[in-house]
Design an enzyme around this catalytic site. Structure first.
Site, short mmCIF file in Angstrom:
data_model
loop_
_atom_site.label_atom_id
_atom_site.label_comp_id
_atom_site.label_asym_id
_atom_site.label_seq_id
_atom_site.Cartn_x
_atom_site.Cartn_y
_atom_site.Cartn_z
N TYR A 169 -1.42 -0.42 11.13
CA TYR A 169 -1.69 -1.07 9.84
C TYR A 169 -0.53 -0.87 8.88
CZ TYR A 169 -3.38 -1.40 5.01
OH TYR A 169 -3.50 -1.69 3.67
N THR A 209 0.82 -1.22 0.00
CA THR A 209 0.00 0.00 0.00
C THR A 209 0.86 1.26 0.00
OG1 THR A 209 -1.41 1.30 1.49
CG2 THR A 209 -0.14 -0.41 2.51
N ASP A 210 0.28 2.35 -0.52
CA ASP A 210 0.98 3.64 -0.46
C ASP A 210 1.18 4.12 0.97
OD1 ASP A 210 -1.67 4.36 0.11
OD2 ASP A 210 -1.82 5.88 -1.47
N GLU A 211 0.42 3.52 1.90
CA GLU A 211 0.51 3.99 3.29
C GLU A 211 1.86 3.69 3.92
OE1 GLU A 211 -3.05 3.63 5.61
OE2 GLU A 211 -4.30 3.43 3.82
N LYS A 268 2.11 -3.57 7.28
CA LYS A 268 2.24 -3.78 5.84
C LYS A 268 3.69 -3.56 5.39
CE LYS A 268 -0.43 -4.60 3.13
NZ LYS A 268 -0.91 -5.94 2.63
#
Ligand code: NAD
Ligand code: TYD
Length: 363
Positions: free
Chosen positions: A170, A146-148, A174
């Protein structure tokens, strides 16, 4: 996929294939009718839903190429034999909601880190079998990230070699999962690719996330809990484009590489809410300004040059995608009403009870 020879990987293990993006990948892959077979491994957590694969199961030709296994990616005994049957593993399985990671981080570490480790170990065991001549090449492993993992990006666009600065349990989990995957490429020479997708929206999206929560609440004239000033910015990617880009990277991505998958549709949250209320014909007075998410990332944005160089372009504009998504939620109320019951009520009270009680009119 080469036009003449068909797909490079014909037998796939798709973990988390009953979730939002994973089920889209499964539906779209099987709908190509190119002979690809898929084993879905899914724990069917609160976010997993076999009904997401109903279109496949209603089509005998597609259903014959799908096997559904209920199980945990962190369970060696389940994962090992499945890895022996496939040419590639595409890992969508994850705990995926930032707010839940703030309430209860444990499951995030178990699935998003330890679960990835179990999948990688299973692929490594297959690599050893391949070296003994007991199978063809070890499975390719695609980790859906994810971009997060880049953290909050005030200006500019994240590139694949930027520093990772995750800020929620989260996104930290990731980041751990994808770094582990990369380490198996470097250390063991496993065939690993990683995608980093941006905020995804579309049909079959669990109603805990911003767009489906606000659509379904607005249909019922319920309040819409907007965190803080609503000026946080996200880059919205339609689920069919996200799943398509993952398939493209699976086929064409270079081993050991990471690919950003942006939507190129950056919007402030309050502008997304304005657009969906306008399409639903509902008033802004439903929106409540509530206490912000702790550690809330202000903005995500990614550079797309590497994915474009690989030959991928998104197909769905945000305007068309949002209109189609709203129509889907209007037409599929049984799907989301059955999710917004049972466990949902306790979650909603815990996440939003005090927030809505202390909310103010959103300007
Ligand atoms: P989702 O929550 O809708 O689906 C997750 C699926 O994984 C569910 O079917 C669930 O039952 C399954 N699962 C959870 N734990 C499991 C376990 N231990 N073993 C087996 N199955 C398990 O998530 P999503 O939105 O479809 O996201 C899919 C992937 O894409 C995730 O890895 C997520 O981090 C990533 N991602 C999501 C977005 C987004 O905006 N939704 C954006 C970028 C990346
Ligand atoms: P979300 O859909 O949870 O995705 P992510 O946190 O992975 O970006 O949230 C998207 C944006 O919407 C994010 O800035 C948080 C905000 N948000 C709200 O304002 N209210 C809500 O009830 C939710 C779920 C999200």
């Amino acid at each position: 996929m080469s036009e003449t020879n068909g797909p490079r990987f014909r037998r796939l293990l798709v973990t988390g294939g009953a979730g939002f993006i994973g089920s889209c990948f499964v539906r779209d892959t099987l709908a190509r009718r190119d002979g690809t077979t898929i084993i879905v491994l899914d724990k069917l957590t609160y976010a997993g839903n076999r009904a997401n694969l109903a279109p496949v199961e209603a089509d005998p030709e597609q259903a014959a190429r799908l096997r559904f296994v209920v199980g945990d990616i962190a369970d060696h005994a389940v994962v090992g034999p499945l890895a022996a049957e496939v040419d590639a593993v595409v890992n969508f399985a994850a705990e995926s909601h930032v707010d839940r990671s703030i309430l209860d981080p444990d499951a995030f570490l178990r699935t998003d880190v330890a679960g990835v480790h179990v999948l990688l170990e299973a692929c490594r065991a297959e690599q050893e079998r391949a070296s003994r001549g007991e199978r063809d090449a070890a499975p390719r492993f695609l980790q859906v990230s994810t971009d997060e993992v880049y953290g909050s990006v005030d200006t500019g666009e994240s590139r694949e070699d930027d520093r990772l600065e995750p800020r929620s349990p989260y996104s930290a989990a990731k980041a751990g999962g994808e770094l582990l995957a990369r380490s198996y490429f470097v250390t063991y020479g496993l065939d690993v690719v990683v995608t980093r997708g941006s905020n995804t929206y579309g049909p079959y999206h669990h109603p805990e996330k911003l767009i489906p929560l606000f659509i379904t609440n607005a249909i019922d004239d319920q309040q819409l809990p907007l965190y803080g000033d609503g000026l946080q910015r996200r880059d919205w990617l339609h689920v069919a484009d996200h799943a398509g880009a993952i398939g493209h990277v699976l086929e064409r991505g270079a081993s050991g590489q990471i690919y950003n998958v942006p939507g190129n549709n950056e919007r402030a949250n309050r502008d997304v809410v304005t657009a969906l209320l306008a399409q639903l014909g509902k008033p802004w007075s439903l929106v409540r300004q509530v206490q912000d998410r702790p550690g809330h990332d202000r903005r995500y944005a990614m550079d797309d040059s590497k994915l474009v160089a690989l030959g991928w372009t998104n197909k769905v504009s945000f305007e068309d995608g949002l209109a189609a998504t709203i129509a889907w939620y209007r037409d599929n109320q049984d799907w989301w009403r059955s999710i917004k019951s049972g466990e949902w009520d306790a979650y909603y009270r815990r996440q939003y009870g005090a927030r809505l009680a202390g909310s103010t009119e959103a300007r």
